[in-house]
Each structure stands twice: as C-alpha cells, then as structure tokens.
Design an enzyme around this catalytic site. Structure first.
Site, PDB file in Angstrom:
ATOM      1  N   ARG A   1     -15.644  33.964 -42.961  1.00 41.25           N
ATOM      2  CA  ARG A   1     -14.977  35.222 -43.334  1.00 41.25           C
ATOM      3  C   ARG A   1     -15.965  36.357 -43.067  1.00 41.25           C
ATOM      4  O   ARG A   1     -16.714  36.755 -43.956  1.00 41.25           O
ATOM      5  CB  ARG A   1     -14.596  35.196 -44.818  1.00 41.25           C
TER       6      ARG A   1
ATOM      7  N   ASN B   1      -3.433  30.336 -47.880  1.00 41.84           N
ATOM      8  CA  ASN B   1      -3.415  31.281 -49.005  1.00 41.84           C
ATOM      9  C   ASN B   1      -2.428  32.408 -48.714  1.00 41.84           C
ATOM     10  O   ASN B   1      -1.542  32.714 -49.510  1.00 41.84           O
ATOM     11  CB  ASN B   1      -4.810  31.889 -49.234  1.00 41.84           C
ATOM     12  N   ASP B   2      -2.592  33.025 -47.554  1.00 48.92           N
ATOM     13  CA  ASP B   2      -1.668  34.105 -47.199  1.00 48.92           C
ATOM     14  C   ASP B   2      -0.304  33.568 -46.793  1.00 48.92           C
ATOM     15  O   ASP B   2       0.718  34.183 -47.086  1.00 48.92           O
ATOM     16  CB  ASP B   2      -2.267  34.974 -46.078  1.00 48.92           C
TER      17      ASP B   2
ATOM     18  N   CYS C   1      -7.384  26.311 -43.017  1.00 52.97           N
ATOM     19  CA  CYS C   1      -8.610  26.817 -43.636  1.00 52.97           C
ATOM     20  C   CYS C   1      -8.317  27.535 -44.948  1.00 52.97           C
ATOM     21  O   CYS C   1      -9.189  28.160 -45.519  1.00 52.97           O
ATOM     22  CB  CYS C   1      -9.391  27.712 -42.681  1.00 52.97           C
TER      23      CYS C   1
ATOM     24  N   HIS D   1     -10.774  35.802 -54.270  1.00 54.33           N
ATOM     25  CA  HIS D   1     -12.045  35.546 -53.602  1.00 54.33           C
ATOM     26  C   HIS D   1     -13.143  35.139 -54.582  1.00 54.33           C
ATOM     27  O   HIS D   1     -14.091  34.468 -54.204  1.00 54.33           O
ATOM     28  CB  HIS D   1     -12.441  36.731 -52.723  1.00 54.33           C
TER      29      HIS D   1
ATOM     30  N   GLU E   1      -0.781  32.833 -40.698  1.00 52.44           N
ATOM     31  CA  GLU E   1      -0.703  33.234 -42.107  1.00 52.44           C
ATOM     32  C   GLU E   1       0.633  33.895 -42.421  1.00 52.44           C
ATOM     33  O   GLU E   1       0.932  34.207 -43.566  1.00 52.44           O
ATOM     34  CB  GLU E   1      -1.805  34.248 -42.428  1.00 52.44           C
TER      35      GLU E   1
END
Ligand code: PEP
Ligand code: MG
Length: 557
Positions: free
Chosen positions: A286, A435-436, A481, A183, A412
């Site tokens: 987020r 990302n996940d 995203c 992050h 995800e």
C-alpha cells in the site's frame, strides 16, 4: 469476571492491565483568565509536564522512537512558544485559547516551510492537545506513556498511533469503534498485536483493570479468573500446534497444487518481517501508507529507494506487487486533495484521482521503473479502484510507456468483477480487494462498525463476484489481497473458485499455509460450492467449516 465480545481482527492471546487511551478533549468552553502572570505560570507548568512525560517515555523507547520523543519534548519547551502565548494572552484570549492560538501560528509557519518542517505539524498538534488536556486536569490524549505490559483500550486509534506500538509491551488492543477492515486493524495484525475492535462495552473498562483477550474470537475477559484464562490459553495452545504444522517453504495444497502466499505491507521495513513469517513475496504494497503524514508529494528519488529496498528483500523471480497511490476516502493525502466531496468512497479516489493528478502517477511509475532497473527485478504494478475497461487500458498504457513490464489492476468494484473478461484484456494480472469489493457490493461503508454484518466477505454475493472475476480471467493469475485472504477457512473458498495467490497481513501467513496444506483442490472446490449455495454469510461459513478439516476450527473460532 465479565466476558465482552467484539470482532477479532488480529490473532493472538494477550493478558495485561488496561491502559485507557483518551481522545483529545479540545478547548474548554469556559476559559477564564487569572491575570497574565498566573496564566503564564499555569501554561508553563502544563507544557513542562508534557515535556517531562515525553522525556520519561523516551528513556524506554528504541533509538528511532527516542529521537522523535525527545524532539517533541523540546517543542514543548520552546521559549519562542511562550513569547507567542503571552502575546495572545495580552490580546485578551483565555489561557487555553492563547496556547492553542500560539500553536496554530507555529503550525502555519512550519506548514508554509514545507518538507521536513511541515511534517512536524502533527507533532506540534500532539503537544498542544496534551497541554490543553493537562490544563483542564484531564488525562493526556493519545497513547499515554508506559513501561510495563498493557492492553490499550480506546474509542478508536489513529493509524499513526498504531504504527509506532511495540508488540513486546502492548499485549493487545481493544477499540469500541472501528471496523474489521479499518487500516488500524490492518496495521495491528501487520505488527503482530492481538486486537479486538467494535467492542462497544469496552467504553466501560476502567484504567488498570486486569484483562485478557483473544484476537481471533474477539473475546475480551474483564477481571478474568484463572480457569477462564486457562481455557483461552489452552485453545491458543491447540492453535499453536496446528500452526506448527505449517510447511516452511512454498505453500501447496495436499495434492501439490501451488498457491502463492504473499504479504501485505505498508513500508519497506515491513518486508523483512513478512519474509521471516513465510511470505514468498508481496501481494500488496500500500504505497500511500508511506506518505500519509506528508504535506508535499514525495520525490522520484525517495520513492525509488523505498521500492528498490522492497524488491531486493525477496528472491529473484518473486511476485512483488506495488499498488499505485490509493489516495482519497479513508486515506486522504494532504498533497493529493481534490477538495471535499459528498461521498468520498464513491468519489475521486484511487485511479480516478491519478487520472486528475497525472504528475503523481507519472512520478510513481518513473520511480518504480527506476527501482526495477537498479535491482534487475520485475515489479508487478497495479492500479486501485478500476471500474471500467477504459480505465484499465489507460493505466496499462501509461505504465508500459514508463517502462513497467508487468501491469495489473485491482478488482474492487463489482462492475470489474462482473466484466473481468473485458476489463482484464489489456493487463497481465489482477488482485481482488475484497475489503472494497464487499463495501461496494453491499453498499456498506467499510469504516462503519455498525455495518459489520453486511461487511463480511463471507457474503455469498462477494464470493460470487470473486468467482466471476476468476471465470473471466482466462490464464491470468488472480490473487486476493483484501483481508479475506488471511481467513484460513475463507482462503479455501477463494482457492476453490479459482484464486491462486493470497496476500495477507504477515501474522496470518502461517495459519493459511497450515490450512491449505490439509486440503486438496477438490476439497476446496466442494467447500466453495457449499459456501456459494448458502443464503447468508453465517450459513456460508458454517457450511465451509463442516466440510473443512477439523483442525481449522481452532484457527477461526
Ligand atoms: C481492499 O480494498 O481489499 C484492499 C486490499 O485495499 P485497501 O484495503 O487498501 O483499500
Ligand atoms: Mg481497496
């Protein structure tokens, strides 16, 4: 001159002297007392030094940071604190331990008071860490004060450190650890500071060393000569030329096919910047970023205000996506803690946590519905970490019951990508969190810098999962995203497999728009096919680059 390399995670070239960010040293192993009076004098001097430095820093800060820094300096000068330290000294503690214990007492009191006061615990701990470091003759931990341009060099940075940085003075960030989707990396590109992570040799950089960095290629030049900086800058200039060619309005491919280009944000104040940088809306808010340092759950009213502010920033009909709390794993929230787990990334995080803490999700959905009513806008609302059709259905019926009209989920987890036709049946849209998705597809912890080679979304398996999601989605709008959407070359691949909405850090919008405008849908499909046929991420990227317009090279390498 030496050249180091890391991973470029936030675009831009920066040049300045290094400013080292030291980690908090903690308590010394040996802490002998020299008598109460001498100990008190040493402690008081350390606290005053900390307060003076904070005051000095506040003089160069903008108005909101000024108030915070001055309030923190006042904490260091609190006479009550000295009384408490003295009593711990007389109880037999060494001076550093007495100071630490007194701070612990204050933190406990503030924590118990809750609300605004509880939030000051973080500031108090920061003063404590600084004072203990000063007592040991060590540099103060955290981002030291500075008033001329610097490049920050750190082992790693806490998101809280990164969030308050001023891009006018901080010309770059270099961390030895950290991953591309940490992050902190995400925040750096949201703020617009060039950043390089996972540059292990950065540990050898000394304070004050002249540096230059390129946040796209991950190149760090130590004591650079003029020619090298010129080359770095010349590439940056060529990049600027390509960027200047980006269309100002909505993003389209060269054949007119529409692709939504949206921004990822972490607070309402990010929204106007995102709009200025060309975002048509928000593909990912987020929402948990609003509450990372909170000890107690946010109220419905304060959430309503934050969400309404974001909705009002964009034009009527714009896509503005709110993700419900994604707490747990790398984003622990004090008020939503379900206790320690062996594998937090595989544990009760995201929607799984919301299913236990229904009070939190219901309050959030109520706030979103109220914000919709107040603004007359229709927010898109999606849940993170959905793994099954039953979970999607659970969320969609709860959101509809709260009055939300447009409901979606994040993709995800590989199971959701593979079964998108079934899982998406009860929702209106989906956004792929690459990302996940990469973390779970490759079984590689996204926070572990050493695993960066596995963690790239260029992994053909990840691209295949994105394609599977689109193939099963029917008419639903599928977005991405995760950080993949902000890589101009990968964006072409994503569009080629069926993605029509790309959401990214605001700083990446122009490069993606410029690239999209130079390719047709047919070209994107060919590029995607080549990437899917590759047998490694490197091959996939190379194959895509060979087929893409030559201007893309300067944007991505
Ligand atoms: C993702 O996982 O790709 C995503 C966008 O969510 P986050 O990075 O906040 O986990
Ligand atoms: Mg995620």
């Amino acid at each position: 001159m030496r050249t180091l390399s890391g991973l470029g995670v936030s675009a831009g070239v920066g040049q300045a002297h290094a400013l080292l960010v030291s980690p908090a040293p903690g308590l010394p192993t040996s802490d002998p007392s020299q008598g109460t009076e001498a100990d008190m004098a040493r402690i008081e001097s350390a606290l005053n030094k900390v307060a003076d430095r904070l005051d000095e820093r506040s003089m160069h800060a903008d108005p909101s940071a000024l108030a915070v820094l001055q309030a923190t300096a006042m904490m260091a000068r609190d006479p009550g604190l000295l009384t408490s330290i003295k009593s711990h000294l007389t109880d037999g503690h060494g001076p550093a331990h007495a100071l630490w214990a007194a701070f612990d007492d204050f933190c406990a009191q503030l924590g118990a008071a809750g609300g605004y006061l509880a939030e000051r615990v973080t500031d108090l701990r920061n003063v404590r860490d600084r004072a203990v470091a000063v007592m040991q003759g060590l540099p103060e931990p955290g981002v030291p004060s500075f008033d001329s341009p610097v490049i920050l060099v750190a082992e790693d940075l806490a998101p809280a450190d990164t969030a308050t940085l001023n891009p006018d003075l901080v010309r770059g960030l270099i961390t030895a650890a950290g991953g591309p989707t940490s992050h902190t990396a995400i925040l750096a590109s949201q703020i617009g500071i060039p950043a390089v992570v996972r540059c292990s040799e950065a540990r050898e950089i000394e304070d004050g060393t002249p540096l230059a960095l390129d946040g796209v290629t991950g190149t760090v030049l130590v004591e650079p000569d003029e020619a090298a900086v010129a080359e770095l800058t010349s590439r940056a200039n060529r990049r600027a030329e390509v960027l200047a060619s980006a269309p100002e309005g909505d993003a389209t491919l060269s054949d007119g096919e529409r692709v939504l280009v949206l921004a990822n944000i972490g607070s309402p104040s990010d929204a106007p910047t995102a709009k200025k940088k060309g975002a048509e809306g928000v593909g990912l808010f987020r929402t948990e970023f609003l509450f990372l340092d909170r000890q107690d759950a946010p109220t419905v009213n304060e959430q309503t205000e934050a969400y309404a502010t974001v909705l009002k920033t964009f034009d009527e009909g714009a896509k503005v996506v709110f993700r419900t709390l994604d707490a747990g794993a790398d984003k622990p929230l004090a008020f939503a803690d379900l206790g320690p787990e062996e594998n937090p990334a595989l544990g009760r995080r995201g929607l799984r946590l919301s299913q236990v803490r229904t009070d939190l999700i219901d309050a959030q959905l109520e706030a979103l519905a109220k914000a919709a009513e107040q603004t007359g806008r229709d927010p898109y609302v999606m849940a993170p970490m959905v793994a099954t059709r039953a979970e999607a259905e659970w969320f969609s019926s709860r959101a509809h019951a709260a009055g939300i009209k447009t409901v979606g989920i994040m993709v995800e987890v590989p199971s959701t990508a593979l079964r998108s036709a079934q899982v998406l049946e009860t929702v209106d849209f989906a956004s792929i969190g690459t990302n996940d998705l990469t973390q779970y597809a490759m079984a590689a912890d996204r926070l572990q810098g050493e695993l960066a080679e596995l963690l790239t979304p260029w992994q053909p398996a990840v691209i295949q999962l994105v394609k599977a999601t689109c193939d099963g989605a029917g008419e639903r709008l599928i977005g991405v995203c995760g950080e993949a959407a902000g890589d101009p070359l990968l964006a072409l691949v994503l569009v080629g497999v069926g993605v029509r909405s790309l959401s990214m850090a605001a700083g990446k919008i122009t490069a993606v728009k410029a690239t999209l405008s130079r390719h047709s849908l047919d070209q994107c499909r060919q590029i995607a096919e080549a990437a899917l046929a590759a047998s490694s991420p490197e091959e996939a990227r190379k194959a895509a680059l060979e087929l893409a317009d030559p201007s893309v090279e300067v944007l991505v390498s």
